[in-house]
Design a protein around this motif. Structure first.
Motif, PDB file in Angstrom:
ATOM      1  N   SER A  31      -7.028   3.238   4.606  1.00  0.00           N
ATOM      2  CA  SER A  31      -6.130   3.444   3.469  1.00  0.00           C
ATOM      3  C   SER A  31      -5.008   4.420   3.802  1.00  0.00           C
ATOM      4  O   SER A  31      -3.973   4.433   3.132  1.00  0.00           O
ATOM      5  N   ARG A  32      -5.199   5.243   4.834  1.00  0.00           N
ATOM      6  CA  ARG A  32      -4.188   6.233   5.205  1.00  0.00           C
ATOM      7  C   ARG A  32      -3.217   5.704   6.254  1.00  0.00           C
ATOM      8  O   ARG A  32      -2.283   6.408   6.627  1.00  0.00           O
ATOM      9  N   MET A  33      -3.438   4.500   6.743  1.00  0.00           N
ATOM     10  CA  MET A  33      -2.659   4.000   7.877  1.00  0.00           C
ATOM     11  C   MET A  33      -1.548   3.074   7.374  1.00  0.00           C
ATOM     12  O   MET A  33      -1.617   1.850   7.485  1.00  0.00           O
ATOM     13  N   LYS A  34      -0.513   3.685   6.843  1.00  0.00           N
ATOM     14  CA  LYS A  34       0.562   2.926   6.220  1.00  0.00           C
ATOM     15  C   LYS A  34       1.467   2.246   7.237  1.00  0.00           C
ATOM     16  O   LYS A  34       2.220   1.333   6.877  1.00  0.00           O
ATOM     17  N   ARG A  35       1.405   2.678   8.512  1.00  0.00           N
ATOM     18  CA  ARG A  35       2.279   2.089   9.534  1.00  0.00           C
ATOM     19  C   ARG A  35       1.548   1.046  10.368  1.00  0.00           C
ATOM     20  O   ARG A  35       2.160   0.392  11.209  1.00  0.00           O
ATOM     21  N   LEU A  36       0.253   0.885  10.157  1.00  0.00           N
ATOM     22  CA  LEU A  36      -0.547  -0.018  10.979  1.00  0.00           C
ATOM     23  C   LEU A  36      -0.124  -1.469  10.746  1.00  0.00           C
ATOM     24  O   LEU A  36      -0.131  -1.964   9.627  1.00  0.00           O
TER      25      LEU A  36
ATOM     26  N   GLY B 264      -6.922  -3.002   1.929  1.00  0.00           N
ATOM     27  CA  GLY B 264      -5.741  -3.493   1.230  1.00  0.00           C
ATOM     28  C   GLY B 264      -4.626  -2.480   1.138  1.00  0.00           C
ATOM     29  O   GLY B 264      -3.481  -2.838   0.820  1.00  0.00           O
ATOM     30  N   GLU B 265      -4.929  -1.191   1.417  1.00  0.00           N
ATOM     31  CA  GLU B 265      -3.901  -0.152   1.339  1.00  0.00           C
ATOM     32  C   GLU B 265      -3.133  -0.002   2.641  1.00  0.00           C
ATOM     33  O   GLU B 265      -2.140   0.730   2.696  1.00  0.00           O
ATOM     34  N   ALA B 266      -3.594  -0.684   3.686  1.00  0.00           N
ATOM     35  CA  ALA B 266      -2.830  -0.703   4.941  1.00  0.00           C
ATOM     36  C   ALA B 266      -1.787  -1.808   4.819  1.00  0.00           C
ATOM     37  O   ALA B 266      -1.830  -2.841   5.479  1.00  0.00           O
ATOM     38  N   THR B 267      -0.816  -1.578   3.974  1.00  0.00           N
ATOM     39  CA  THR B 267       0.066  -2.642   3.502  1.00  0.00           C
ATOM     40  C   THR B 267       1.067  -3.135   4.539  1.00  0.00           C
ATOM     41  O   THR B 267       1.781  -4.112   4.284  1.00  0.00           O
ATOM     42  N   SER B 268       1.139  -2.478   5.701  1.00  0.00           N
ATOM     43  CA  SER B 268       2.056  -2.947   6.746  1.00  0.00           C
ATOM     44  C   SER B 268       1.393  -3.944   7.687  1.00  0.00           C
ATOM     45  O   SER B 268       2.051  -4.479   8.583  1.00  0.00           O
TER      46      SER B 268
ATOM     47  N   GLN C 130      -3.939  -7.750  -1.129  1.00  0.00           N
ATOM     48  CA  GLN C 130      -2.785  -6.861  -1.216  1.00  0.00           C
ATOM     49  C   GLN C 130      -1.951  -6.864   0.063  1.00  0.00           C
ATOM     50  O   GLN C 130      -0.852  -6.291   0.080  1.00  0.00           O
ATOM     51  N   LEU C 131      -2.453  -7.487   1.107  1.00  0.00           N
ATOM     52  CA  LEU C 131      -1.747  -7.461   2.397  1.00  0.00           C
ATOM     53  C   LEU C 131      -0.691  -8.566   2.413  1.00  0.00           C
ATOM     54  O   LEU C 131      -0.777  -9.538   3.164  1.00  0.00           O
TER      55      LEU C 131
END
Length: 761
Positions: free
Chosen positions: A347-352, A371-375, A397-398
């Motif tokens: 969830s903390r990996m927004k650039r992944l 689903g919070e790894a939206t990239s 969410q992806l």
């Protein structure tokens, strides 16, 4: 001290000359005397001027020597990065040279700067230590005469794999340009033994070193720590062993490090955390068995964006890995100690953008936090058969996801989140327990690849699939799909792979399929289909493989005469009748027409076949084998037909022939002797149930047979002619002479299947 004395001596000499000149001019008493003394003074001045010039030249040489000695000391000192304390300055920019240039702007050997000379000598040592005489390539290209050859061309910058750049430098208050090596790239070139210590001669300029895929390289010298300017190091797929060397820790400017597929062993090297500039790290395939790793190891690399740790056997991945929000790519494929991996940290990996967790023995479902790894654009968690259950709702969410692979992940249901992945291009859900496709699959209009083979799907709405007009690959094989094929599939103009084999489809192949002109592989094997239009495949010019086997087709075989790219055709186990189809042989290597109702004689059309398998067995073909003279194949099967005549000896001249099956026909006469003389590579021969007569031909010791079936003929004599190959019973596995009443095995037993795995008959 020596230089100070020289300067004092020169100064004193100049003063003495001045005094002599002034004294001579002042004390002149007559014109003649003055002239004579003035001439003497001028002569003395000229002599001392010559001495002075020579001394100044010596001073310049001494100064240059001192600078060069300073450079030599610095090469051995990893704490220094500059060449001297001010006498020499270098710039990473292009300048025109002020020296007499040789070929390609590079100075001749006699005009090399100390650094250029040192690098040339270092490269020559590299060539020697890596056994350059055995390299696959030594020169650039394939021109004649050869150019850019190691050890023979004066210009090292022209050598194979060497790249140079001009560097501005100051020597004796003169700015010149020296050409230093910035890249050394010799992948897959059979370099041997190891990298020599002389590699340190490239310390001032080398930015890239690529020696990948040289499997004989085993030595990794400590001197590599001096390559302090290095940005890219690729030693992947070599043969380096032992612990990762400490030298790596000194390469603090390194941005790319590829060491995958070597034999480095535990422990995991803690000094890697010194590589604070690292962006790309690949240690896949290195054996760090149960290594204890600093949990914060990778957090010391603030610039790390790509991390590949695939196939590390029992390597324990540090738990805080998913706390590194700067990571864009993570590969952990093939690691089996991931039980404690904190996947919720995703969830903390927004650039992944890329995550591969395949084949990791994960035995718990993916968390919704994914689903919070939206990239994310690439997600693979395949070959984790015990994950089970359903897909997490968070996957929906992806919305940027383009590639999703969860084959063999034990997924049973819950595919509905996939409906929201409108950017999806490839979906691989094979080998699960899925019973239906997502209800709104038709909304995934960017989909080009759909693979759901080996599931439990029994119903497909083909009209829904027909909305996926960009599809190139559609694999629904090995399910339980009922019903008939839809005409609308012909609208999928981009389709190149179509596989619905091993289902329960019935009816006919729609005529609209003729519009699928991009098709390369078409398979509907093992269904209940009964009709194929004769010209259905006529315009599929790109077709490479066609499989219609194991259906109920009872019509004339399709026209395949113009398909020059065809490599494999299987029409076996149907009810095709009439004459054998004329199939384009230009690229064909596999032809299976067995188990049909073809009734024609063999024609010379197939005498041009040159490939792997030619199988027309279990039909009602008649005539003889003479029409096939010229055929080349590893396996020829014409058994269970109505063929007659003698067995032609051209079969024994086919060197590639491994398997020859002629059983259950009406062949007469004797066996051709050259079947046993070792000319061909024949290993399996069956002539069972024919009308052959005579004695068995004598076998050559070079024959490589391991199975011979002579049963139910009219042979006489015994097996003694086969003694040369029977003696090699570790190779020859069995011989059958069953049903030959006039033949014996050469012992008290006869008419049985002789198994030769224990002893000779």
């Amino acid at each position: 001290a020596g230089m100070g004395w020289t300067v004092w001596w020169v100064s004193s000499t100049l003063l003495l000359i001045a005094i002599i000149i002034i004294t001579c001019a002042a004390s002149s008493t007559s014109t003649n005397t003055t002239t004579v003394r003035l001439q003497e003074a001028l002569h003395t001045k000229a002599r001392y001027t010559e001495v002075l010039a020579e001394l100044l030249a010596n001073i310049s040489r001494v100064d240059s020597l001192i600078e060069d000695l300073s450079d030599a000391v610095i090469i051995d000192d990893p704490e220094h990065e500059t060449a001297s304390s001010g006498a020499r300055s270098r710039e990473l920019q292009r300048h025109s040279t002020q020296r007499s240039a040789g070929r390609d702007g590079y100075p001749p050997i006699g005009g090399l700067t100390p650094h250029e000379a040192a690098q040339r000598n270092g490269l020559l040592q590299f060539y020697k230590h890596t056994i350059g005489t055995q390299w696959l390539s030594v020169c650039r290209g394939h021109s004649f005469p050869p150019v850019g050859c190691w050890a023979s061309d004066d210009n090292v910058c022209a050598w194979l794999g060497v790249t140079c750049q001009p560097f501005n430098t100051t020597i004796n208050n003169t700015i010149i340009t020296e050409y230093l090596v910035t890249e050394l790239s010799l992948p897959s070139n059979a370099l041997g033994i190891g990298i020599p210590p002389a590699i340190a001669s490239l310390n001032l300029s080398l930015l890239l070193l690529n020696l990948s895929s040289n499997t004989q390289l085993v030595n990794f010298p400590q001197e590599m720590q001096h390559l302090s300017e290095l940005r890219v190091l690729d030693l992947s797929n070599c043969h380096f062993g032992g612990e990762l060397p400490d030298a790596l820790g000194y390469l603090t400017k390194l941005e790319t490090l590829y060491l995958q597929q070597n034999k480095f062993t535990a422990p995991f090297p803690p000094h890697i955390h010194h590589l604070v500039s690292l962006k790309y790290l690949n240690l896949s395939g290195v054996n760090f068995r149960y290594s204890t790793v600093d949990a914060n190891l990778f957090t010391f690399m603030p610039n790390l964006t790509e991390l590949s740790l695939n196939d590390l056997e029992s390597f324990i991945v540090p738990t805080p890995l998913f706390n590194m929000s700067n990571l864009e790519r993570i590969e952990l494929r093939g690691n089996h100690v991931l039980d404690a991996l904190d996947l919720a940290g995703l969830s903390r990996m927004k650039r992944l953008t890329y995550l591969d967790l395949s084949d990791c023995d994960i035995n718990f479902p993916l968390p919704n936090e994914i689903g919070e790894a939206t990239s994310l654009r690439f997600l693979r968690f395949s070959d984790n058969a015990n994950m089970g259950g359903s897909l997490p709702q968070g996957i929906g969410q992806l919305v940027r996801l383009e590639y999703l692979d969860f084959h063999n992940a034990g997924i049973e249901y819950g595919l509905e989140p996939i409906n929201s992945l409108t950017s999806l291009r490839e979906l691989n859900a094979a080998q699960n327990w899925i019973t239906s496709l997502p209800s709104r699959l038709w909304t995934l209009t960017n989909l080009t690849y759909l693979n759901v083979t080996q599931n439990h799907i029994n119903t497909i709405d083909f009209e829904t699939l027909c909305h996926l007009t960009l599809l190139r690959v559609l694999d629904l094989s090995e399910n339980q799909i009922n019903g008939t094929l839809s005409v609308c599939i012909g609208k999928l103009a981009q389709l190149s792979v179509f596989d619905l084999s091993y289902n329960r489809l019935k009816g006919e192949l729609p005529k609209s399929f003729a519009e699928l002109t991009q098709m390369t592989r078409f398979s509907v094997a093992s269904n209940h289909l009964d009709l194929v239009p004769h010209h259905l495949f006529t315009y599929m010019d790109n077709l490479v493989a066609l499989t219609l086997s194991s259906n109920s087709f009872s019509c004339k075989a399709p026209n395949l005469q113009n398909l020059s790219r065809l490599q494999a055709v299987s029409l076996s186990s149907n009810l095709f009748s009439g004459t054998l189809p004329l199939i384009n042989l230009q690229s064909l290597h596999t032809l299976e027409l067995s188990n049909n109702a073809f009734t024609s004689p063999l024609t010379d059309w197939y005498s041009n076949f040159n490939g792997y398998l030619f199988d027309v067995s279990f039909n009602s073909l008649h005539g003889n084998l003479l029409a096939l003279d010229g055929i080349i194949a590893e396996q020829i099967s014409v058994g269970s037909n109505q063929l007659d005549g003698q067995i032609p000896d051209y079969l024994g001249r086919i060197k590639e022939l491994n398997v020859l099956l002629l059983s259950n026909n009406r062949f007469t006469g004797e066996l051709p002797p050259n079947l046993f003389d070792g000319t061909s590579d024949l290993k399996v021969l069956s002539v069972r149930h024919n009308q052959l007569v005579g004695a068995i031909p004598y076998a050559s010791p070079t024959a490589s047979m391991f199975a011979i079936d002579l049963g139910f003929n009219f042979f006489d004599g015994n097996l003694l002619p086969l003694q040369p190959i029977i003696a090699q019973y570790t190779q020859l596995y069995y011989v059958s002479i069953e049903g030959n009443n006039n033949m014996s095995a050469g012992s008290s037993e006869q008419g049985v299947l002789w198994r030769l795995d224990d002893e000779n008959p």
